[in-house]
Design a protein around this motif. Sequence first.
Motif, mmCIF file in Angstrom:
data_model
loop_
_atom_site.group_PDB
_atom_site.id
_atom_site.type_symbol
_atom_site.label_atom_id
_atom_site.label_comp_id
_atom_site.label_asym_id
_atom_site.label_seq_id
_atom_site.Cartn_x
_atom_site.Cartn_y
_atom_site.Cartn_z
ATOM 1 N N GLU A 119 -4.807 -6.884 11.089
ATOM 2 C CA GLU A 119 -4.602 -5.455 10.857
ATOM 3 C C GLU A 119 -4.814 -5.145 9.378
ATOM 4 O O GLU A 119 -4.238 -5.812 8.511
ATOM 5 N N VAL A 120 -5.659 -4.141 9.109
ATOM 6 C CA VAL A 120 -5.883 -3.704 7.730
ATOM 7 C C VAL A 120 -4.662 -2.921 7.270
ATOM 8 O O VAL A 120 -4.282 -1.923 7.894
ATOM 9 N N ARG A 121 -4.048 -3.369 6.186
ATOM 10 C CA ARG A 121 -2.857 -2.717 5.637
ATOM 11 C C ARG A 121 -3.116 -2.384 4.185
ATOM 12 O O ARG A 121 -2.783 -3.146 3.277
ATOM 13 N N GLY A 122 -3.748 -1.244 3.972
ATOM 14 C CA GLY A 122 -4.109 -0.844 2.613
ATOM 15 C C GLY A 122 -5.174 -1.762 2.051
ATOM 16 O O GLY A 122 -6.274 -1.859 2.574
ATOM 17 N N THR A 124 -4.771 -5.068 1.821
ATOM 18 C CA THR A 124 -4.531 -6.426 2.311
ATOM 19 C C THR A 124 -4.768 -6.467 3.817
ATOM 20 O O THR A 124 -4.868 -5.440 4.480
ATOM 21 N N GLY A 126 -3.132 -8.136 7.355
ATOM 22 C CA GLY A 126 -1.991 -8.801 7.959
ATOM 23 C C GLY A 126 -2.413 -9.433 9.272
ATOM 24 O O GLY A 126 -3.229 -8.876 10.005
ATOM 25 N N TRP A 175 4.106 -9.576 -0.847
ATOM 26 C CA TRP A 175 3.405 -9.222 0.406
ATOM 27 C C TRP A 175 4.009 -10.023 1.557
ATOM 28 O O TRP A 175 3.348 -10.889 2.133
ATOM 29 N N LEU A 177 4.704 -9.357 4.702
ATOM 30 C CA LEU A 177 4.010 -9.253 5.982
ATOM 31 C C LEU A 177 2.576 -9.749 5.912
ATOM 32 O O LEU A 177 1.970 -10.044 6.940
ATOM 33 N N GLU A 178 2.032 -9.836 4.709
ATOM 34 C CA GLU A 178 0.654 -10.295 4.530
ATOM 35 C C GLU A 178 0.625 -11.629 3.793
ATOM 36 O O GLU A 178 -0.352 -11.969 3.132
#
Length: 210
Positions: A119-122, A124, A126, A175, A177-178
């Motif tokens: 999942e793209v998170r900004g 970063t 995840g 980070w 979660l990432e």
Amino acid sequence: MCWSATADLVAGTGIAAIGVVCVARVRRARDLPLAALPLLLGAHQIIESGIWRSGGGTGPATLAWAVIALPLLPLWVPLGVLCAAPPHARRRLLLPVAAGIATAVPLAYCLATRPVNAEVRGHTLGYAIDLPHSAPLIAGYLLATVGALLLSQDRVLGRLGVLAAVGAAVCAALWRLEFVSTWCAFAAVCSVVLLARRPEPAPDRGFRNS
């Protein structure tokens, strides 16, 4: 690093190129797995650039990335260090090797039976996978990878271990979660210090006069 598809592609290509140089300098077969580590981690970042471009999801690139990051690295690193280590340092490396095996087996099982999603998170990425008993798996993972480097009794490998340990602490703090994505990117960049490791001479296989 993991901040965009372009950053991953550029960093991955550069790190992989350094890995090619490290492999080309090897004179002993048992040094090859360790020398190839930047090549593997560079390819890992290139794969992640493809995940960025596809917008994440559960495709083949995501699975390939997870296979390298989760079960492969905790086996590759301690076994590579064990192969390259001098005889007097090998006994202490059996602990990281055992931790790598104990960590890689359940991680491989999870990847074989459960989907992994990116999942793209900004800026970063995840990665989500349902991991039972995640705390001991993370501890075993770090013991196998960072621990093997710190116990190697090799100056360059020890330096890489310190950098990897600091990177793990920073990535976990910033980070959470990432963590996997950011730490793998950090470790890939740090692996270029292996270029400073001087290759051991090849064993003498010349004929003796009778």
